[in-house]
Design an enzyme around this catalytic site. Structure first.
Site, PDB file in Angstrom:
ATOM      1  N   LYS A 251       0.855  -1.192   0.000  1.00  0.00           N
ATOM      2  CA  LYS A 251       0.000   0.000   0.000  1.00  0.00           C
ATOM      3  C   LYS A 251       0.888   1.238   0.000  1.00  0.00           C
ATOM      4  O   LYS A 251       1.712   1.417   0.898  1.00  0.00           O
ATOM      5  CB  LYS A 251      -0.903   0.005   1.230  1.00  0.00           C
ATOM      6  N   ASP A 256      -2.184  10.691   3.319  1.00  0.00           N
ATOM      7  CA  ASP A 256      -3.585  10.340   3.526  1.00  0.00           C
ATOM      8  C   ASP A 256      -4.280  11.387   4.389  1.00  0.00           C
ATOM      9  O   ASP A 256      -4.145  11.396   5.606  1.00  0.00           O
ATOM     10  CB  ASP A 256      -3.694   8.957   4.189  1.00  0.00           C
ATOM     11  N   LYS A 263      -9.528  13.504   8.042  1.00  0.00           N
ATOM     12  CA  LYS A 263      -8.972  13.145   9.341  1.00  0.00           C
ATOM     13  C   LYS A 263      -8.858  14.378  10.232  1.00  0.00           C
ATOM     14  O   LYS A 263      -8.779  15.509   9.739  1.00  0.00           O
ATOM     15  CB  LYS A 263      -7.566  12.543   9.163  1.00  0.00           C
ATOM     16  N   ASP A 274       1.777   6.584   5.479  1.00  0.00           N
ATOM     17  CA  ASP A 274       0.776   5.650   4.970  1.00  0.00           C
ATOM     18  C   ASP A 274       1.257   4.919   3.723  1.00  0.00           C
ATOM     19  O   ASP A 274       0.528   4.116   3.162  1.00  0.00           O
ATOM     20  CB  ASP A 274      -0.538   6.385   4.683  1.00  0.00           C
ATOM     21  N   ASP A 333     -11.888   7.512   3.989  1.00  0.00           N
ATOM     22  CA  ASP A 333     -10.652   7.289   4.748  1.00  0.00           C
ATOM     23  C   ASP A 333     -10.322   5.801   4.860  1.00  0.00           C
ATOM     24  O   ASP A 333      -9.279   5.446   5.386  1.00  0.00           O
ATOM     25  CB  ASP A 333     -10.770   7.923   6.139  1.00  0.00           C
ATOM     26  N   GLU A 335      -9.353   4.002   2.457  1.00  0.00           N
ATOM     27  CA  GLU A 335      -8.897   4.045   1.064  1.00  0.00           C
ATOM     28  C   GLU A 335      -7.862   2.979   0.742  1.00  0.00           C
ATOM     29  O   GLU A 335      -7.723   2.582  -0.411  1.00  0.00           O
ATOM     30  CB  GLU A 335      -8.336   5.438   0.746  1.00  0.00           C
ATOM     31  N   ARG A 337      -7.736  -0.184   1.374  1.00  0.00           N
ATOM     32  CA  ARG A 337      -8.334  -1.407   0.849  1.00  0.00           C
ATOM     33  C   ARG A 337      -8.836  -1.216  -0.580  1.00  0.00           C
ATOM     34  O   ARG A 337      -8.943  -2.174  -1.337  1.00  0.00           O
ATOM     35  CB  ARG A 337      -9.447  -1.890   1.776  1.00  0.00           C
TER      36      ARG A 337
END
Length: 482
Positions: A251, A256, A263, A274, A333, A335, A337
């Protein structure tokens, strides 16, 4: 960092530092081995007990080395692997600005800990000062390990050096800010690595048009909110080999914000981390190139930036994934996956022996396991055993979590095949269950590194985990199959 192993102190090396690890119950052995003058008197005057990490400087008190240090291990029979990192940090801190070479006598250290301790020394030597005007004064280049008997051999030391190189790359990438390290930058890093190892590495980079042509709409639902275009980056190590590859999927959300599901501002700077899953894939591939392990490995990175804008995906939007399954995006959020599910479908083209995805996926995993253990999710018992064994060997440990059909109903959506979140319960588990829907055609494991990929607070920084775990896992496969 160069590592060597010797059966005794190499007096021919001048201008170096000697560190002697000692058992609190066997201090007299040190006096005999190194002819230390008046050791008993010095111990009495300083009340030195050789407790764990306790130091005693020896200046001109042993004929073999004028700059020496005794470092306590406490009772070595009670020494735990978790304590080795602090001992290594003490050694590096005492040496890094003063000596190009040091020798460390590890004879009193239990032999089963020699391999791990050598790795700890390389890890403790890491520093990140790219953006500081005043650089770290680090001159230490070589560590000579001393032990009359040890399981360490040149092959193990070479593997440790390769792991260090890969782990350092992963840490560097993680520590670089989002305005420097964005999806195109990760692609450039992969291409640079291929230029460095042209005989071992083949790199392919997909742009957003190519990603769209493949129907990877879940991925694009994340990247479309940013002015930085997303990239799918594939690095194939030893592509000419005929065996089915191990595929590592990382990933790579280079920053993010949470997208429209924004967030909180406090601590959002850490969302540059991230992309640590992607960093660990790049790090593992670099380590493979340096170690030249004889196996076929593919690393694929889903690189995107998750930003709020007029183009960003809205909560409630529905997209069709590359697999044909539809997803209702209830929270932008969640995201990771989304970029992973399309990438996990994409890597089927390599006919993998197995796939391991690595992702800073859920805060729920941090709640469950903290920063000590990486969450391991897989329905494959044999694969779980192999990953757990590798983690124990290299002390980059995992803890197996459930990924059961019982949780799948939490992801049901009235409007699409699947929702991208499963509610407040078992968040790390339902995230893994989401990914499982896209991995049923091959052996698969998911590593949730949200708690282990970086440290917060005063020691903020990327850890480079799980590069050691991945490399030990791959090395074990070579030893088993070779």
């Amino acid at each position: 960092m160069k590592l060597t192993i010797h059966s005794s102190f190499q007096e021919s090396i001048s201008q170096q530092h000697l560190i002697i690890l000692v058992d609190s119950e066997q201090l007299q052995n040190t006096e005999t081995t190194y002819s230390i003058e008046s050791l008993n008197t010095l111990i009495e005057s300083t009340q030195y007990k050789a407790e764990l990490n306790e130091t005693l400087a020896l200046i001109n008190q042993t004929p073999v080395c004028s700059n020496s240090l005794i470092l306590g291990l406490g009772k070595t029979a009670e020494l735990q692997p978790a304590k080795l990192a602090k001992i290594a940090q003490t050694i590096i801190k005492a040496s890094q600005k003063k000596f190009k070479q040091i020798s460390v006598d590890i004879s009193t250290l239990p032999e089963k800990l020699h391999y791990l301790f050598a790795l700890n020394l390389t890890q403790a030597s890491y520093a990140f000062d790219e953006y500081k005007s005043k650089k770290n004064e680090f001159i230490l280049e070589q560590i000579n390990l001393i032990a009359k008997t040890t399981p360490l051999a040149s092959a193990q030391l070479s593997l440790i050096e390769a792991i260090q190189s890969g782990q350092n790359l992963a840490r560097d990438l993680g520590n670089r800010p989002g305005n420097i390290c964005f999806p195109e930058y990760l692609a450039e890093q992969a291409l640079s690595l291929a230029a460095e190892y042209p005989d071992l590495l083949k790199v392919t980079v997909l742009d957003e048009q190519q990603i769209s042509d493949l129907g990877m709409n879940a991925f694009l639902a994340v990247s479309q909110g940013s002015d930085r275009p997303g990239r799918i980056i594939t690095l194939e190590y030893q592509a000419q080999r005929q065996e089915a590859p191990v595929v590592l999927v990382g990933k790579g959300i280079t920053f993010d914000t949470g997208g429209i599901s924004l967030k909180p501002g406090l601590g959002m700077d850490e969302m540059k981390y991230d992309m640590c899953g992607a960093a660990s894939v790049l790090g593992a591939i670099r380590a493979l190139c340096e170690a030249k392990l004889p196996l076929h490995v593919v690393g694929t990175i889903a690189a995107a930036e998750n930003m709020p804008s007029a183009k960003a995906t809205r909560p409630g939007d529905i997209v069709t994934t590359m697999s044909g399954q539809t997803v209702e995006i209830l929270n932008t959020d969640a995201e990771g996956r989304l970029v992973l599910c399309d990438t996990l479908t994409y890597v089927k083209r390599f006919n993998p022996a197995l796939v391991i995805d690595i992702a800073t996926l859920t805060g729920a995993c941090v709640v469950a396991l903290g920063s000590v253990l990486t969450g391991l999710f897989t329905p494959d018992d044999e694969l779980a055993t192999e990953l757990n064994a590798a983690g124990q060997t290299i002390f980059d440990r995992v803890w197996r979590m459930p990924v059961l059909e019982d949780y799948q109903e939490q992801l049901d959506s009235p409007f699409a095949d699947i929702a991208n979140i499963g509610g407040p319960k078992a968040g790390a588990v339902t995230a893994a269950c989401f990914l499982q829907r896209f991995t049923r055609d091959y052996r698969w494991a998911h590593l949730d590194i949200a708690g282990t990929a970086w440290n917060s607070g005063a020691n903020k920084g990327a850890t480079g985990r799980p590069v050691p775990l991945l490399m030990q896992f791959l090395a074990n496969r070579v030893n088993t199959n070779g």
